[in-house]
Write an enzyme that holds these catalytic residues in place. Structure first.
Site, PDB file in Angstrom:
ATOM      1  N   ARG A   2     -18.664  14.549 -24.042  1.00 36.89           N
ATOM      2  CA  ARG A   2     -17.405  14.317 -23.335  1.00 36.89           C
ATOM      3  C   ARG A   2     -16.284  14.128 -24.353  1.00 36.89           C
ATOM      4  O   ARG A   2     -16.524  13.774 -25.496  1.00 36.89           O
ATOM      5  CB  ARG A   2     -17.473  13.045 -22.480  1.00 36.89           C
ATOM      6  N   ASP A  56       0.850  -1.198   0.000  1.00 39.34           N
ATOM      7  CA  ASP A  56       0.000   0.000   0.000  1.00 39.34           C
ATOM      8  C   ASP A  56       0.887   1.249   0.000  1.00 39.34           C
ATOM      9  O   ASP A  56       1.901   1.272   0.718  1.00 39.34           O
ATOM     10  CB  ASP A  56      -0.854  -0.045   1.272  1.00 39.34           C
ATOM     11  N   THR A  72     -12.187  16.684 -14.014  1.00 38.36           N
ATOM     12  CA  THR A  72     -13.210  16.991 -13.007  1.00 38.36           C
ATOM     13  C   THR A  72     -12.862  18.295 -12.262  1.00 38.36           C
ATOM     14  O   THR A  72     -13.752  18.973 -11.750  1.00 38.36           O
ATOM     15  CB  THR A  72     -13.378  15.789 -12.037  1.00 38.36           C
ATOM     16  N   SER A  98      -7.540  14.968 -13.116  1.00 33.46           N
ATOM     17  CA  SER A  98      -8.754  14.728 -13.889  1.00 33.46           C
ATOM     18  C   SER A  98      -9.368  16.038 -14.351  1.00 33.46           C
ATOM     19  O   SER A  98      -9.240  17.075 -13.679  1.00 33.46           O
ATOM     20  CB  SER A  98      -9.751  14.001 -12.977  1.00 33.46           C
ATOM     21  N   PHE A 155      -0.456   6.499  -9.939  1.00 32.08           N
ATOM     22  CA  PHE A 155      -1.853   6.240 -10.308  1.00 32.08           C
ATOM     23  C   PHE A 155      -2.687   5.816  -9.103  1.00 32.08           C
ATOM     24  O   PHE A 155      -3.917   5.932  -9.150  1.00 32.08           O
ATOM     25  CB  PHE A 155      -1.928   5.076 -11.317  1.00 32.08           C
ATOM     26  N   GLY A 204     -25.514  15.651 -10.852  1.00 36.42           N
ATOM     27  CA  GLY A 204     -24.077  15.965 -10.854  1.00 36.42           C
ATOM     28  C   GLY A 204     -23.437  15.955 -12.231  1.00 36.42           C
ATOM     29  O   GLY A 204     -22.288  16.363 -12.384  1.00 36.42           O
ATOM     30  N   ASN A 250     -20.429   2.414 -13.429  1.00 38.48           N
ATOM     31  CA  ASN A 250     -21.044   3.752 -13.442  1.00 38.48           C
ATOM     32  C   ASN A 250     -20.742   4.453 -14.751  1.00 38.48           C
ATOM     33  O   ASN A 250     -21.484   5.303 -15.199  1.00 38.48           O
ATOM     34  CB  ASN A 250     -20.474   4.623 -12.316  1.00 38.48           C
ATOM     35  N   LYS A 306      -8.566  15.365  -5.922  1.00 33.70           N
ATOM     36  CA  LYS A 306      -7.711  15.704  -7.074  1.00 33.70           C
ATOM     37  C   LYS A 306      -7.218  17.155  -6.974  1.00 33.70           C
ATOM     38  O   LYS A 306      -6.046  17.449  -7.229  1.00 33.70           O
ATOM     39  CB  LYS A 306      -8.443  15.469  -8.399  1.00 33.70           C
ATOM     40  N   TYR A 313     -14.215  12.879  -4.246  1.00 35.47           N
ATOM     41  CA  TYR A 313     -13.199  12.424  -5.213  1.00 35.47           C
ATOM     42  C   TYR A 313     -12.574  13.635  -5.905  1.00 35.47           C
ATOM     43  O   TYR A 313     -11.353  13.770  -5.988  1.00 35.47           O
ATOM     44  CB  TYR A 313     -13.827  11.472  -6.253  1.00 35.47           C
TER      45      TYR A 313
HETATM   46  P1  NAD Z   1      -7.824   1.728 -11.237  1.00 35.40           P
HETATM   47  O1  NAD Z   1      -8.647   1.580 -10.010  1.00 35.40           O
HETATM   48  O2  NAD Z   1      -8.047   0.778 -12.348  1.00 35.40           O
HETATM   49  O3  NAD Z   1      -6.269   1.664 -10.851  1.00 35.40           O
HETATM   50  C1  NAD Z   1      -5.772   2.132  -9.634  1.00 35.40           C
HETATM   51  C2  NAD Z   1      -4.805   1.075  -9.110  1.00 35.40           C
HETATM   52  O4  NAD Z   1      -4.245   1.550  -7.885  1.00 35.40           O
HETATM   53  C3  NAD Z   1      -5.476  -0.262  -8.815  1.00 35.40           C
HETATM   54  O5  NAD Z   1      -4.703  -1.314  -9.335  1.00 35.40           O
HETATM   55  C4  NAD Z   1      -5.509  -0.312  -7.281  1.00 35.40           C
HETATM   56  O6  NAD Z   1      -5.430  -1.651  -6.793  1.00 35.40           O
HETATM   57  C5  NAD Z   1      -4.303   0.517  -6.914  1.00 35.40           C
HETATM   58  N1  NAD Z   1      -4.387   1.196  -5.617  1.00 35.40           N
HETATM   59  C6  NAD Z   1      -5.400   1.939  -5.124  1.00 35.40           C
HETATM   60  N2  NAD Z   1      -5.085   2.412  -3.913  1.00 35.40           N
HETATM   61  C7  NAD Z   1      -3.836   1.956  -3.623  1.00 35.40           C
HETATM   62  C8  NAD Z   1      -2.959   2.100  -2.526  1.00 35.40           C
HETATM   63  N3  NAD Z   1      -3.314   2.794  -1.437  1.00 35.40           N
HETATM   64  N4  NAD Z   1      -1.744   1.513  -2.580  1.00 35.40           N
HETATM   65  C9  NAD Z   1      -1.367   0.786  -3.673  1.00 35.40           C
HETATM   66  N5  NAD Z   1      -2.170   0.604  -4.739  1.00 35.40           N
HETATM   67  C10 NAD Z   1      -3.387   1.179  -4.715  1.00 35.40           C
HETATM   68  O7  NAD Z   1      -7.998   3.231 -11.735  1.00 35.40           O
HETATM   69  P2  NAD Z   1      -7.557   3.903 -13.097  1.00 35.40           P
HETATM   70  O8  NAD Z   1      -8.775   4.140 -13.909  1.00 35.40           O
HETATM   71  O9  NAD Z   1      -6.422   3.180 -13.677  1.00 35.40           O
HETATM   72  O10 NAD Z   1      -7.095   5.329 -12.565  1.00 35.40           O
HETATM   73  C11 NAD Z   1      -5.748   5.611 -12.255  1.00 35.40           C
HETATM   74  C12 NAD Z   1      -5.624   7.025 -11.742  1.00 35.40           C
HETATM   75  O11 NAD Z   1      -6.155   7.916 -12.726  1.00 35.40           O
HETATM   76  C13 NAD Z   1      -6.386   7.331 -10.473  1.00 35.40           C
HETATM   77  O12 NAD Z   1      -5.621   8.222  -9.698  1.00 35.40           O
HETATM   78  C14 NAD Z   1      -7.645   7.988 -10.955  1.00 35.40           C
HETATM   79  O13 NAD Z   1      -8.208   8.833  -9.990  1.00 35.40           O
HETATM   80  C15 NAD Z   1      -7.127   8.771 -12.135  1.00 35.40           C
HETATM   81  N6  NAD Z   1      -8.159   9.084 -13.122  1.00 35.40           N
HETATM   82  C16 NAD Z   1      -8.879   8.072 -13.690  1.00 35.40           C
HETATM   83  C17 NAD Z   1      -9.864   8.373 -14.617  1.00 35.40           C
HETATM   84  C18 NAD Z   1     -10.686   7.266 -15.241  1.00 35.40           C
HETATM   85  O14 NAD Z   1     -11.708   7.566 -15.877  1.00 35.40           O
HETATM   86  N7  NAD Z   1     -10.307   6.010 -15.155  1.00 35.40           N
HETATM   87  C19 NAD Z   1     -10.117   9.704 -14.972  1.00 35.40           C
HETATM   88  C20 NAD Z   1      -9.338  10.723 -14.394  1.00 35.40           C
HETATM   89  C21 NAD Z   1      -8.357  10.394 -13.467  1.00 35.40           C
HETATM   90  C1  UD1 Z   2     -17.223  10.477 -14.422  1.00 36.13           C
HETATM   91  C2  UD1 Z   2     -17.001  11.332 -13.216  1.00 36.13           C
HETATM   92  C3  UD1 Z   2     -15.649  12.014 -13.326  1.00 36.13           C
HETATM   93  C4  UD1 Z   2     -14.558  10.972 -13.514  1.00 36.13           C
HETATM   94  C5  UD1 Z   2     -14.900  10.136 -14.732  1.00 36.13           C
HETATM   95  C6  UD1 Z   2     -13.914   9.052 -14.980  1.00 36.13           C
HETATM   96  C7  UD1 Z   2     -19.237  12.041 -12.445  1.00 36.13           C
HETATM   97  C8  UD1 Z   2     -20.192  13.178 -12.311  1.00 36.13           C
HETATM   98  N1  UD1 Z   2     -18.065  12.304 -13.070  1.00 36.13           N
HETATM   99  O1  UD1 Z   2     -17.213  11.321 -15.572  1.00 36.13           O
HETATM  100  O2  UD1 Z   2     -15.387  12.762 -12.182  1.00 36.13           O
HETATM  101  O3  UD1 Z   2     -13.296  11.597 -13.700  1.00 36.13           O
HETATM  102  O4  UD1 Z   2     -16.197   9.538 -14.554  1.00 36.13           O
HETATM  103  O5  UD1 Z   2     -14.030   8.025 -14.049  1.00 36.13           O
HETATM  104  O6  UD1 Z   2     -19.519  10.947 -11.997  1.00 36.13           O
HETATM  105  N2  UD1 Z   2     -23.913   7.968 -19.174  1.00 36.13           N
HETATM  106  C9  UD1 Z   2     -25.146   7.463 -19.559  1.00 36.13           C
HETATM  107  N3  UD1 Z   2     -25.532   6.242 -19.083  1.00 36.13           N
HETATM  108  C10 UD1 Z   2     -24.740   5.488 -18.270  1.00 36.13           C
HETATM  109  C11 UD1 Z   2     -23.466   6.012 -17.889  1.00 36.13           C
HETATM  110  C12 UD1 Z   2     -23.094   7.263 -18.355  1.00 36.13           C
HETATM  111  O7  UD1 Z   2     -25.894   8.110 -20.291  1.00 36.13           O
HETATM  112  O8  UD1 Z   2     -25.147   4.397 -17.863  1.00 36.13           O
HETATM  113  C13 UD1 Z   2     -23.504   9.285 -19.707  1.00 36.13           C
HETATM  114  C14 UD1 Z   2     -23.256  10.312 -18.610  1.00 36.13           C
HETATM  115  O9  UD1 Z   2     -24.431  11.020 -18.341  1.00 36.13           O
HETATM  116  C15 UD1 Z   2     -22.174  11.184 -19.278  1.00 36.13           C
HETATM  117  C16 UD1 Z   2     -21.421  10.209 -20.184  1.00 36.13           C
HETATM  118  O10 UD1 Z   2     -22.269   9.095 -20.364  1.00 36.13           O
HETATM  119  O11 UD1 Z   2     -22.780  12.140 -20.081  1.00 36.13           O
HETATM  120  C17 UD1 Z   2     -20.101   9.777 -19.605  1.00 36.13           C
HETATM  121  O12 UD1 Z   2     -20.343   9.298 -18.282  1.00 36.13           O
HETATM  122  P1  UD1 Z   2     -19.201   8.586 -17.417  1.00 36.13           P
HETATM  123  O13 UD1 Z   2     -18.546   7.528 -18.219  1.00 36.13           O
HETATM  124  O14 UD1 Z   2     -19.809   8.205 -16.111  1.00 36.13           O
HETATM  125  O15 UD1 Z   2     -18.118   9.729 -17.218  1.00 36.13           O
HETATM  126  P2  UD1 Z   2     -18.298  11.231 -16.653  1.00 36.13           P
HETATM  127  O16 UD1 Z   2     -19.613  11.414 -16.013  1.00 36.13           O
HETATM  128  O17 UD1 Z   2     -17.917  12.165 -17.729  1.00 36.13           O
END
Ligand code: NAD
Ligand code: UD1
Length: 334
Positions: free
Chosen positions: A231, A59, A127, A125, A81, A295, A198, A154, A150
């Site tokens: 998006r 961790d 976000t 992000s 990450f 949201g 989600n 960030k 969340y």
């Molecule tokens: P993910 O959950 O697939 O990967 C995160 C990894 O980190 C996992 O393997 C998890 O086991 C590990 N992890 C979590 N907490 C830990 C800890 N305390 N110690 C060691 N390992 C730990 O997520 P992802 O989609 O690959 O995202 C990676 C990063 O990018 C994150 O910081 C996330 O917030 C950021 N991010 C993701 C998205 C997205 O849509 N996926 C968008 C914007 C930012």
């Molecule tokens: C979400 C998070 C954002 C995060 C990102 C990546 C919220 C408000 N935002 O972004 O902070 O960085 O995920 O993990 O949760 N949609 C549908 N039906 C579904 C799912 C999604 O119509 O079942 C639509 C949503 O309304 C949106 C688009 O698809 O318009 C993308 O959604 P999603 O993949 O959840 O990403 P974000 O909401 O952009």
């Protein structure tokens, strides 16, 4: 730059980045606590690159484990990450998010300082921009108060890194990801969502596979070209490549901290994503129009001129590629 620590390197974006780093000749060590990933990802990365990955199961909050790791390797840089990323869960369990995402970063910075490792690439992000009207968003678009814990983590992590770097001999690049989707073209690695997804694309692929009965589009009365939200979807392999570019740049940059949007620069509506999925895969998707999700912002996409100019990085994959690779990956999952 030779040896890189990747925290969270078995996760979705991390695993794709490890592949790109290995293919670019970096020596990679992964630290992951398997909180949201599986150990078999290690073998799948190795199957793509043909190179072994050194994985430490620990961790980032475990300072002793981190200290031991930094004592046994000399790292030239770190990509961080490891974090929790579920927006809805963060609203229910804010402390869990502050602890993992903020305390985790502080723990990592402490060990990096002690071992004089001074380059960090951080996963931020889009976000942080909230529901801005300033489109497309540039890196100077105003940061808005976060809508979820969340999002707060960030913004705070960006602030902590910026403050720390200012006072120490430390350099960092903050990458603000837009919407990462898709999977590796080999279909050996991809996203592994826990439970009901989600996010849009895993929900689409699980519906097409029959795991979910129907996709609901969250609102069709937005002020966009077809009424659904917009998006900037980016292929996870393109995003992974941006990390390699950032690593190559960070050491020589003049300022302590720099920030880049990582998107394609194009916005797509939900209906356009579904249409691309159906056409490129020749699959009919069962979907309905539902009400808006609380949201959700109406539209956001990136201005990518800075990342293109400074890091010489541009997204290569199209929305069709993203949908093709996401579906190929889904089909491999049981
Ligand atoms: P993910 O959950 O697939 O990967 C995160 C990894 O980190 C996992 O393997 C998890 O086991 C590990 N992890 C979590 N907490 C830990 C800890 N305390 N110690 C060691 N390992 C730990 O997520 P992802 O989609 O690959 O995202 C990676 C990063 O990018 C994150 O910081 C996330 O917030 C950021 N991010 C993701 C998205 C997205 O849509 N996926 C968008 C914007 C930012
Ligand atoms: C979400 C998070 C954002 C995060 C990102 C990546 C919220 C408000 N935002 O972004 O902070 O960085 O995920 O993990 O949760 N949609 C549908 N039906 C579904 C799912 C999604 O119509 O079942 C639509 C949503 O309304 C949106 C688009 O698809 O318009 C993308 O959604 P999603 O993949 O959840 O990403 P974000 O909401 O952009």
């Amino acid at each position: 730059m030779h040896k890189i620590l990747v925290t969270g390197g078995l996760g979705y974006i991390g695993s794709h980045t490890v592949v790109e780093l290995q293919q670019d000749g970096f020596d990679v060590v992964v630290l992951d606590n398997l909180n949201n990933s599986k150990l078999e990802v290690k073998e799948n990365i190795e199957a793509i690159t043909g190179k072994p990955v050194d994985v430490i199961i620990a961790d980032v909050n475990d300072s002793k484990a981190l200290n031991d790791l930094f004592s046994s390797h000399h790292f030239d840089g770190v990509i961080h990450f490891a974090a929790h990323k579920a927006v809805g869960e963060s609203v229910e369990h804010p402390i869990k998010y502050y602890h993992n995402n903020i305390t985790g970063l502080i723990s990592l910075l402490g060990v990096m300082e002690r071992h004089k490792v001074s380059n960090l690439i951080f996963s931020s992000s889009c976000t942080v921009y909230g529901a801005t009207k300033d489109l497309p968003v540039t890196e100077t678009t105003k940061i808005q108060k976060a809508e979820s814990p969340y999002g707060t983590t960030k913004i705070l992590c960006e602030d902590i890194i910026t403050d720390f770097a200012k006072h120490k001999e430390f350099k960092s690049i903050l990458l603000r990801y837009f919407n990462p989707v898709g999977a590796h073209p080999s279909a050996k690695i991809g996203e592994l969502p826990l439970g009901v997804p989600n996010n849009l694309v895993p929900y689409i692929t699980q519906t097409a596979k029959g795991i979910r009965e129907q996709l609901t589009i969250f609102g069709s009365d937005y002020n966009t070209k077809d009424g659904t939200c917009v998006r900037d979807y980016i292929h996870v392999v393109d995003l992974a490549k941006a990390h390699v570019k950032a690593l190559e740049y960070v050491n020589g940059m003049k300022q302590h901290v720099d920030v880049f949007n990582v998107g394609t620069g194009n916005g797509n509506t939900v209906l356009e994503v579904i249409d691309a999925f159906e056409k490129v895969n020749d699959v009919k998707l069962n979907y309905q129009i539902g009400s808006r999700r609380a949201g959700d912002i109406e539209q956001i996409w990136a201005d990518t001129s800075k990342v293109s100019k400074v890091l010489n990085w541009n997204a290569q994959y199209t929305i069709n590629d993203m949908m093709k690779h996401a579906w190929a990956w889904q089909k491999t999952l049981k």
